[in-house]
Design a protein around this motif. Sequence first.
Motif, PDB file in Angstrom:
ATOM      1  N   SER A  99       3.934 -10.610  -9.211  1.00 18.55           N
ATOM      2  CA  SER A  99       2.581 -10.229  -9.013  1.00 18.55           C
ATOM      3  C   SER A  99       2.042 -10.854  -7.932  1.00 18.55           C
ATOM      4  O   SER A  99       1.018 -10.129  -7.020  1.00 18.55           O
ATOM      5  CB  SER A  99       1.519 -10.537 -10.412  1.00 18.55           C
ATOM      6  N   THR A 100       2.108 -11.862  -7.657  1.00 21.07           N
ATOM      7  CA  THR A 100       1.589 -12.683  -6.230  1.00 21.07           C
ATOM      8  C   THR A 100       2.021 -12.362  -5.184  1.00 21.07           C
ATOM      9  O   THR A 100       1.377 -11.911  -4.180  1.00 21.07           O
ATOM     10  CB  THR A 100       1.667 -14.268  -6.756  1.00 21.07           C
ATOM     11  N   ALA A 139       0.578  -8.923  -4.134  1.00 19.06           N
ATOM     12  CA  ALA A 139      -0.704  -9.032  -3.499  1.00 19.06           C
ATOM     13  C   ALA A 139      -0.716  -9.628  -2.169  1.00 19.06           C
ATOM     14  O   ALA A 139      -1.530  -9.343  -1.362  1.00 19.06           O
ATOM     15  CB  ALA A 139      -1.394  -9.896  -4.567  1.00 19.06           C
ATOM     16  N   TYR A 140       0.278 -10.385  -1.802  1.00 17.19           N
ATOM     17  CA  TYR A 140       0.498 -10.943  -0.354  1.00 17.19           C
ATOM     18  C   TYR A 140       1.299 -10.021   0.463  1.00 17.19           C
ATOM     19  O   TYR A 140       1.309 -10.395   1.721  1.00 17.19           O
ATOM     20  CB  TYR A 140       1.299 -12.238  -0.590  1.00 17.19           C
ATOM     21  N   VAL A 175       2.982   0.083  -7.559  1.00 17.88           N
ATOM     22  CA  VAL A 175       1.513  -0.452  -6.945  1.00 17.88           C
ATOM     23  C   VAL A 175       1.565   0.565  -5.635  1.00 17.88           C
ATOM     24  O   VAL A 175       0.562   0.199  -4.859  1.00 17.88           O
ATOM     25  CB  VAL A 175       1.764  -1.739  -6.713  1.00 17.88           C
TER      26      VAL A 175
END
Length: 279
Positions: free
Chosen positions: A119-120, A123-124, A145
């Motif tokens: 998940s992280t 996002a990065y 996503v």
Amino acid sequence: ASLTQTMMGSSSPLLRLPQELLQLILVLVSAEERDRLPAQGDRDPGIPPVPWIYLGQICVKLRTALFALHELWADVVCTPRSSRPDVMVELLHRAAGVPLFIRLPEGPSDRIHTGVLLSTALAYFPQARTIEVSSFHALIRMWAVDFKNMKLPHLEGLDLDNETAASYPYPTFSASFDMEALRVWTPIDAPKLRRLRLRSILVPFDPRNIIELTLENSERFTRFHPPLQLLLDVLRQSTALHRLHIENWITEDQLAIAPAPGDTPITLPTLHALKITDV
């Protein structure tokens, strides 16, 4: 204490070196430590999140030099060893805004990529300089996503490996992505992309600035063979290409098809290395 440290430093030839040379040595040592990790080192709880962290514990001068190497910290923010939220936050702080290296490899069970790290890391992605993904679950989440519509302003290297998908009971996964890419060839928004490797998966890209291109297909993916005309069109636009590797991407049936009349020749004016295998 500072006087004692200064005296100790003056007696060590290594610590008398300028910080720039110390940092060069630290970069070389950290690369060696990373290469020495065992095959399953990413999952071994006995290995610290940063395998070369001990270098900063030797003395203040080495610690200062190490903390100033933001590129080193950027390379370990998103890896399986750094999947704890507190560790990732600290590493991101030490990276100080330097574009990241994000690596999501396939593991024995691949469970780690269903949690915090995946998940992280997703996002990065817009902060990434290099992205390497061979985790099947990570590839699924990337498309969930809408990876192809992300803005990736810093991305210079992209490596997507769908080899492990052949071991999972999802036969339409790769096919659906590939067909979508063929239907609408809208390149990903990555203006700095220079190095691209695609294995058993297809992502639309702009070939004009690519200098290293690797297109591979697993022998287990007998159904994955994009149209030859697509490959030819990509190569015609690859005017900056230095290295090209094509493996099991072209079938004998495709080679038997005569080129269309009036097809523009493929010149590849800057090509230095060419490897084509398993045709």
